[in-house]
Design a protein around this motif. Sequence first.
Motif, PDB file in Angstrom:
ATOM      1  N   ARG A  79       0.857  -1.199   0.000  1.00  0.00           N
ATOM      2  CA  ARG A  79       0.000   0.000   0.000  1.00  0.00           C
ATOM      3  C   ARG A  79       0.884   1.236   0.000  1.00  0.00           C
ATOM      4  NH1 ARG A  79      -2.942   1.610   5.430  1.00  0.00           N
ATOM      5  NH2 ARG A  79      -0.790   2.279   5.788  1.00  0.00           N
ATOM      6  N   THR A  80       0.625   2.155  -0.942  1.00  0.00           N
ATOM      7  CA  THR A  80       1.438   3.366  -1.031  1.00  0.00           C
ATOM      8  C   THR A  80       0.754   4.434  -1.865  1.00  0.00           C
ATOM      9  OG1 THR A  80       3.642   4.204  -1.614  1.00  0.00           O
ATOM     10  CG2 THR A  80       2.678   2.563  -3.084  1.00  0.00           C
ATOM     11  N   PHE A  81       1.093   5.680  -1.587  1.00  0.00           N
ATOM     12  CA  PHE A  81       0.782   6.801  -2.469  1.00  0.00           C
ATOM     13  C   PHE A  81       2.029   7.238  -3.235  1.00  0.00           C
ATOM     14  CE2 PHE A  81      -2.799   7.675   0.547  1.00  0.00           C
ATOM     15  CZ  PHE A  81      -3.823   7.677  -0.383  1.00  0.00           C
ATOM     16  N   ASP A  82       3.153   6.600  -2.933  1.00  0.00           N
ATOM     17  CA  ASP A  82       4.434   6.955  -3.536  1.00  0.00           C
ATOM     18  C   ASP A  82       4.563   6.255  -4.891  1.00  0.00           C
ATOM     19  OD1 ASP A  82       7.061   7.601  -4.100  1.00  0.00           O
ATOM     20  OD2 ASP A  82       7.789   7.157  -2.079  1.00  0.00           O
ATOM     21  N   PRO A  83       4.808   6.990  -5.972  1.00  0.00           N
ATOM     22  CA  PRO A  83       4.877   6.351  -7.292  1.00  0.00           C
ATOM     23  C   PRO A  83       6.204   5.664  -7.585  1.00  0.00           C
ATOM     24  CG  PRO A  83       5.232   8.706  -7.530  1.00  0.00           C
ATOM     25  CD  PRO A  83       4.908   8.464  -6.078  1.00  0.00           C
ATOM     26  N   GLU A  84       7.187   5.779  -6.680  1.00  0.00           N
ATOM     27  CA  GLU A  84       8.514   5.284  -7.032  1.00  0.00           C
ATOM     28  C   GLU A  84       9.261   4.796  -5.803  1.00  0.00           C
ATOM     29  OE1 GLU A  84      12.218   6.984  -9.781  1.00  0.00           O
ATOM     30  OE2 GLU A  84      10.220   7.844  -9.877  1.00  0.00           O
ATOM     31  N   GLY A  85       9.921   3.658  -5.938  1.00  0.00           N
ATOM     32  CA  GLY A  85      10.738   3.161  -4.842  1.00  0.00           C
ATOM     33  C   GLY A  85      10.981   1.664  -4.940  1.00  0.00           C
ATOM     34  N   ASP A 128      -0.106   3.185  -6.887  1.00  0.00           N
ATOM     35  CA  ASP A 128       0.117   4.279  -5.938  1.00  0.00           C
ATOM     36  C   ASP A 128      -1.181   5.011  -5.610  1.00  0.00           C
ATOM     37  OD1 ASP A 128      -0.036   5.195  -8.548  1.00  0.00           O
ATOM     38  OD2 ASP A 128       1.337   6.871  -8.220  1.00  0.00           O
ATOM     39  N   ASP A 129      -2.246   4.269  -5.302  1.00  0.00           N
ATOM     40  CA  ASP A 129      -3.543   4.871  -4.996  1.00  0.00           C
ATOM     41  C   ASP A 129      -3.898   4.808  -3.520  1.00  0.00           C
ATOM     42  OD1 ASP A 129      -3.926   2.162  -4.762  1.00  0.00           O
ATOM     43  OD2 ASP A 129      -5.555   2.031  -6.235  1.00  0.00           O
ATOM     44  N   GLY A 130      -2.969   4.359  -2.682  1.00  0.00           N
ATOM     45  CA  GLY A 130      -3.216   4.304  -1.249  1.00  0.00           C
ATOM     46  C   GLY A 130      -4.053   3.122  -0.798  1.00  0.00           C
ATOM     47  N   LYS A 131      -4.327   2.172  -1.690  1.00  0.00           N
ATOM     48  CA  LYS A 131      -5.099   0.982  -1.343  1.00  0.00           C
ATOM     49  C   LYS A 131      -4.173  -0.228  -1.258  1.00  0.00           C
ATOM     50  CE  LYS A 131      -9.169   2.687  -3.854  1.00  0.00           C
ATOM     51  NZ  LYS A 131     -10.148   2.403  -4.941  1.00  0.00           N
ATOM     52  N   TRP A 132      -4.606  -1.232  -0.496  1.00  0.00           N
ATOM     53  CA  TRP A 132      -3.842  -2.469  -0.411  1.00  0.00           C
ATOM     54  C   TRP A 132      -4.025  -3.266  -1.697  1.00  0.00           C
ATOM     55  CZ3 TRP A 132      -0.196  -3.191   3.018  1.00  0.00           C
ATOM     56  CH2 TRP A 132      -0.284  -2.583   4.271  1.00  0.00           C
ATOM     57  N   HIS A 133      -2.903  -3.700  -2.286  1.00  0.00           N
ATOM     58  CA  HIS A 133      -2.922  -4.526  -3.489  1.00  0.00           C
ATOM     59  C   HIS A 133      -2.151  -5.810  -3.210  1.00  0.00           C
ATOM     60  CE1 HIS A 133      -4.631  -1.449  -6.157  1.00  0.00           C
ATOM     61  NE2 HIS A 133      -3.883  -0.588  -5.499  1.00  0.00           N
ATOM     62  N   THR A 134      -2.664  -6.922  -3.717  1.00  0.00           N
ATOM     63  CA  THR A 134      -2.012  -8.214  -3.553  1.00  0.00           C
ATOM     64  C   THR A 134      -1.180  -8.525  -4.787  1.00  0.00           C
ATOM     65  OG1 THR A 134      -3.806  -9.048  -2.159  1.00  0.00           O
ATOM     66  CG2 THR A 134      -2.352 -10.679  -3.190  1.00  0.00           C
ATOM     67  N   LEU A 135       0.113  -8.766  -4.586  1.00  0.00           N
ATOM     68  CA  LEU A 135       1.027  -9.128  -5.667  1.00  0.00           C
ATOM     69  C   LEU A 135       1.469 -10.571  -5.476  1.00  0.00           C
ATOM     70  CD1 LEU A 135       1.061  -5.991  -5.808  1.00  0.00           C
ATOM     71  CD2 LEU A 135       3.453  -6.141  -6.458  1.00  0.00           C
ATOM     72  N   PRO A 221      -2.829   2.502  10.277  1.00  0.00           N
ATOM     73  CA  PRO A 221      -3.968   1.738   9.737  1.00  0.00           C
ATOM     74  C   PRO A 221      -4.628   2.419   8.548  1.00  0.00           C
ATOM     75  CG  PRO A 221      -4.057   1.829  12.139  1.00  0.00           C
ATOM     76  CD  PRO A 221      -2.977   2.773  11.722  1.00  0.00           C
ATOM     77  N   ASN A 222      -4.753   3.746   8.600  1.00  0.00           N
ATOM     78  CA  ASN A 222      -5.383   4.504   7.521  1.00  0.00           C
ATOM     79  C   ASN A 222      -4.496   5.686   7.156  1.00  0.00           C
ATOM     80  OD1 ASN A 222      -8.064   3.057   7.452  1.00  0.00           O
ATOM     81  ND2 ASN A 222      -8.124   3.797   9.554  1.00  0.00           N
ATOM     82  N   ILE A 223      -4.392   5.955   5.859  1.00  0.00           N
ATOM     83  CA  ILE A 223      -3.533   7.040   5.394  1.00  0.00           C
ATOM     84  C   ILE A 223      -4.282   7.923   4.401  1.00  0.00           C
ATOM     85  CG2 ILE A 223      -1.362   5.813   5.760  1.00  0.00           C
ATOM     86  CD1 ILE A 223      -1.326   5.167   2.752  1.00  0.00           C
ATOM     87  N   GLN A 224      -3.743   9.118   4.196  1.00  0.00           N
ATOM     88  CA  GLN A 224      -4.246  10.052   3.204  1.00  0.00           C
ATOM     89  C   GLN A 224      -3.043  10.664   2.482  1.00  0.00           C
ATOM     90  OE1 GLN A 224      -6.052  13.560   5.022  1.00  0.00           O
ATOM     91  NE2 GLN A 224      -4.884  13.194   6.906  1.00  0.00           N
ATOM     92  N   PRO A 225      -3.232  11.187   1.274  1.00  0.00           N
ATOM     93  CA  PRO A 225      -2.107  11.788   0.564  1.00  0.00           C
ATOM     94  C   PRO A 225      -1.572  13.012   1.297  1.00  0.00           C
ATOM     95  CG  PRO A 225      -3.945  11.367  -0.924  1.00  0.00           C
ATOM     96  CD  PRO A 225      -4.464  11.183   0.467  1.00  0.00           C
ATOM     97  N   GLY A 226      -0.266  13.207   1.229  1.00  0.00           N
ATOM     98  CA  GLY A 226       0.367  14.351   1.865  1.00  0.00           C
ATOM     99  C   GLY A 226       1.762  14.006   2.321  1.00  0.00           C
ATOM    100  N   SER A 227       2.369  14.945   3.046  1.00  0.00           N
ATOM    101  CA  SER A 227       3.706  14.736   3.614  1.00  0.00           C
ATOM    102  C   SER A 227       3.596  14.929   5.114  1.00  0.00           C
ATOM    103  CB  SER A 227       4.715  15.724   3.022  1.00  0.00           C
ATOM    104  OG  SER A 227       4.832  15.534   1.630  1.00  0.00           O
ATOM    105  N   TYR A 228       3.980  13.912   5.891  1.00  0.00           N
ATOM    106  CA  TYR A 228       3.783  13.934   7.334  1.00  0.00           C
ATOM    107  C   TYR A 228       5.091  14.238   8.063  1.00  0.00           C
ATOM    108  CZ  TYR A 228       2.548  12.497  12.054  1.00  0.00           C
ATOM    109  OH  TYR A 228       2.344  12.469  13.406  1.00  0.00           O
TER     110      TYR A 228
END
Length: 396
Positions: A79-85, A128-135, A221-228
């Motif tokens: 799960r991520t909002f980050d497009p790269e890494g 990178d939509d902030g949802k859990w994805h299964t790979l 547990p829950n996230i939103q887009p931004g920089s913390y």
Amino acid sequence: MHWRMALLGKAMADGLLLTLGLTLLACGARGQGNGRGMREVSGGATVYLGQDRDIWRPLIHTTVNLSEVSSIKSSFQVRTFDPEGTIFYGDTKDGEDWFVLSLRDGVPLMQISKDGMFVSVAGGPKLDDGKWHTLEVSSHGKFVILRVDGSSGLEVGMQSKRTEEVISGELRLALGGILIDKDNMIVEFQPQMDGCVREGSWLSHSVPWETEADELWPCYPNIQPGSYFPGAGFAIFNTSVFPVDTDNGVKIELAGDFSQMDGTVFSFKAPGQELTVALVVNNDTKEVTLTLGEEKISMRKTVKRLVITFQTEMLQVFQEEPKLTELKAISLTNPGVLSTWREGRLAIGSLLGDGEDNVGSHFLTGCLKKIQVQGKDLDLDSAAMRKSVSSHSCPA
């Protein structure tokens, strides 16, 4: 979308163990040392990948004997909002043959080196939509297949006329980084990822992994887009990378709930100069204050968005409450703001001090949903210095 590639070169069927065995994800700290400055981690918990370290250095790693590998299917959730890494890495022959799975532009990217042959393939849905994805990574004959949420993502097929060799020895695995020189990468990417992994199932192994980190950061547990900014972090840029617009000067745009922040939102200062420009949120006075040396502009803390422009002889501040309106336009009594910008450093989340080594104080606590400089989104992963900041997500 899925990709198929049939390539001539050294047989890679035996190398599928490398590809499939690298999914060493979702690790939690056991808190036990091993006498070598390492701590053991297990493979069943959820972990945050963006912990502070050298950006290419793995978060956790281990070594297994290839003779003990019996499973050729691995799966995990990300799960991520980050497009790269970087997600994970593995190698055999002490790094001569290697595999890397990462994200770039939000989609999976696989890079492989085998007996001098290099392969890269990217595609599949954006993750990178902030949802859990299964790979899930698995082997089917001569193909390595990456499935995303039960559907085909990437397929890499490899064919060779040479006799296959049986690979033996050790397999090194690493999470969130690589164990070879970054210059070996076929496709360049920013390695540090603000994201979480969980529910990993890989190979047939339950051996402990190791980490040099004193503790592993939590995965919210829950996230939103931004920089913390947790109250101890910052990102510092050389302002020379942001060219000054001759007509419009310097423009900084910020968005977030300022009523939930405290500390320095940004500051910039040039070495050897006294002038410091800073935007500070004060929980005690319930004010947002922009300072330019001795000059100060105060705003209500209920502001949600600020646009600040520094021109040669004019400062303009716009705030959104509820719509964007001009709060103040004043003549600058100190015209050195732009020269300070051209020669200085910009800190997001801290008040810069004197000297190159003084990275700041009065750190920010809170979430910035938008940071723009000169009309472009600021990627904190590209900072010259960065510490303790979640660059793409905030706790919801």
